[in-house]
Write an enzyme that holds these catalytic residues in place. Structure first.
Site, PDB file in Angstrom:
ATOM      1  N   TYR A  53      21.763  16.108 -13.090  1.00  0.00           N
ATOM      2  CA  TYR A  53      22.448  17.410 -12.843  1.00  0.00           C
ATOM      3  C   TYR A  53      23.814  17.295 -12.073  1.00  0.00           C
ATOM      4  O   TYR A  53      24.580  17.898 -12.331  1.00  0.00           O
ATOM      5  CB  TYR A  53      21.225  18.145 -11.823  1.00  0.00           C
ATOM      6  N   GLU A  75      19.600  30.147  -7.340  1.00  0.00           N
ATOM      7  CA  GLU A  75      19.809  29.697  -5.753  1.00  0.00           C
ATOM      8  C   GLU A  75      19.076  30.797  -4.958  1.00  0.00           C
ATOM      9  O   GLU A  75      18.826  30.292  -3.838  1.00  0.00           O
ATOM     10  CB  GLU A  75      21.357  30.296  -5.717  1.00  0.00           C
ATOM     11  N   TRP A  83      16.299  22.026  -3.627  1.00  0.00           N
ATOM     12  CA  TRP A  83      16.900  22.224  -5.096  1.00  0.00           C
ATOM     13  C   TRP A  83      16.019  21.257  -6.041  1.00  0.00           C
ATOM     14  O   TRP A  83      15.995  21.800  -7.222  1.00  0.00           O
ATOM     15  CB  TRP A  83      18.138  21.917  -4.940  1.00  0.00           C
TER      16      TRP A  83
END
Length: 224
Positions: A53, A75, A83
Site C-alpha cells: 500500500y 478514513e 489502518w
C-alpha cells in the site's frame, strides 16, 4: 584485471555506497531499509500488505469522485482503529457498500443499515455506517460545485511538510482544519481535522513521506 571485471567491481562498490548512504539516512530519521534496499517508515516496513500500500498507493493523487469518496469513507471508519485493520477489510467494505458508488449508497434504507451491522467483514459501527450514507448524499450535492475531489483539492496548501524524522510528521494542519470545517458546513460527518489530514496525506494533497523515503516526491505533485 579485465575491463569488464573492473566495471563490475566499480558498479558493486557504487551500489554498496548507495546502500550505506540510505542506511545512514534511515538511522537518523527512523526509516527502515528493507532487503530491497528501499527506505520506508516503520508502519510500512514489515507487513507485506502495508508495504505494498505504501509503495504503490499511499500519497498518490486521487482526483475522481469515486476514489475520493472511498478514501473519505475508509478514513472515517479508521478513526480509533489501526489502518491495517481497515486495509485488510477493504474488499469487504467495497462489496458491502456497492464499490463506494455514492448514488447507490445514498439510497440505502434501514434494511441496508441492518445488513451492514450484520456484516462481520466490515467495521460494524452504526454511527459510522449512518455517516457514510449521509456523506454519500452530501457528495452528490457537491456535484453542483465541481464535485467532491475538486472541493477537497481546493484546500491544498501552498507548501507541503518536509519531515526528516518521525517526530516531525504532523497529524493535523491549518489546511485540514479548514477542510474539516468546510465539509461539515456541507453536511458531512466523521470529517474531523485529524481524519482530514490523514485523507490529504493518502490522496497526495500533501506529502508527508519522510525525507529519505524512497516514496518522497513520488506523486509528482510536490518536488523532493
Amino acid at each position: 584485471m579485465g575491463k569488464s571485471a573492473s566495471l563490475a567491481l566499480r558498479q558493486d562498490g557504487d551500489a554498496t555506497a548507495k546502500r550505506s548512504a540510505v542506511a545512514d539516512i534511515a538511522a537518523d530519521s527512523g526509516l527502515i531499509v528493507g532487503i530491497d534496499g528501499l527506505a520506508r517508515p516503520p508502519w510500512a516496513a514489515v507487513d507485506p500488505l502495508l508495504q505494498a500500500y505504501y509503495d504503490t498507493e499511499w500519497g498518490m493523487p486521487v482526483r475522481d469522485e469515486h476514489g475520493m469518496f472511498e478514501r473519505l469513507v475508509l478514513e472515517g471508519f479508521q478513526s480509533g482503529l489501526s489502518w491495517a485493520t481497515i486495509l485488510r477489510k477493504r474488499e469487504a467494505f467495497r462489496k458491502a457498500f456497492h464499490r463506494f458508488d455514492p448514488d447507490k449508497v445514498a439510497a440505502y434504507t434501514e434494511a441496508d443499515v441492518d445488513r451492514l451491522l450484520a456484516d462481520a467483514g466490515i467495521v460494524r459501527n452504526r454511527a459510522k455506517i449512518l455517516a457514510t450514507i449521509n456523506n454519500a448524499s452530501a457528495t452528490i450535492r457537491l456535484r453542483d460545485d465541481g464535485g467532491l475531489a475538486a472541493f477537497i483539492w481546493s484546500f491544498q496548501p501552498a507548501q507541503t511538510p518536509a519531515p526528516r524524522t518521525l517526530a516531525e510528521i504532523p497529524t493535523i494542519s491549518e489546511a485540514s482544519i479548514a477542510l474539516s470545517k468546510a465539509l461539515r458546513k456541507r453536511g458531512f460527518a466523521f470529517v474531523g481535522p485529524t481524519t482530514m489530514h490523514a485523507l490529504m496525506e493518502a490522496t497526495g494533497i500533501i506529502d508527508t513521506h519522510l525525507v529519505g523515503s524512497h516514496r518522497r516526491g513520488a506523486s509528482g505533485v510536490w518536488p523532493k
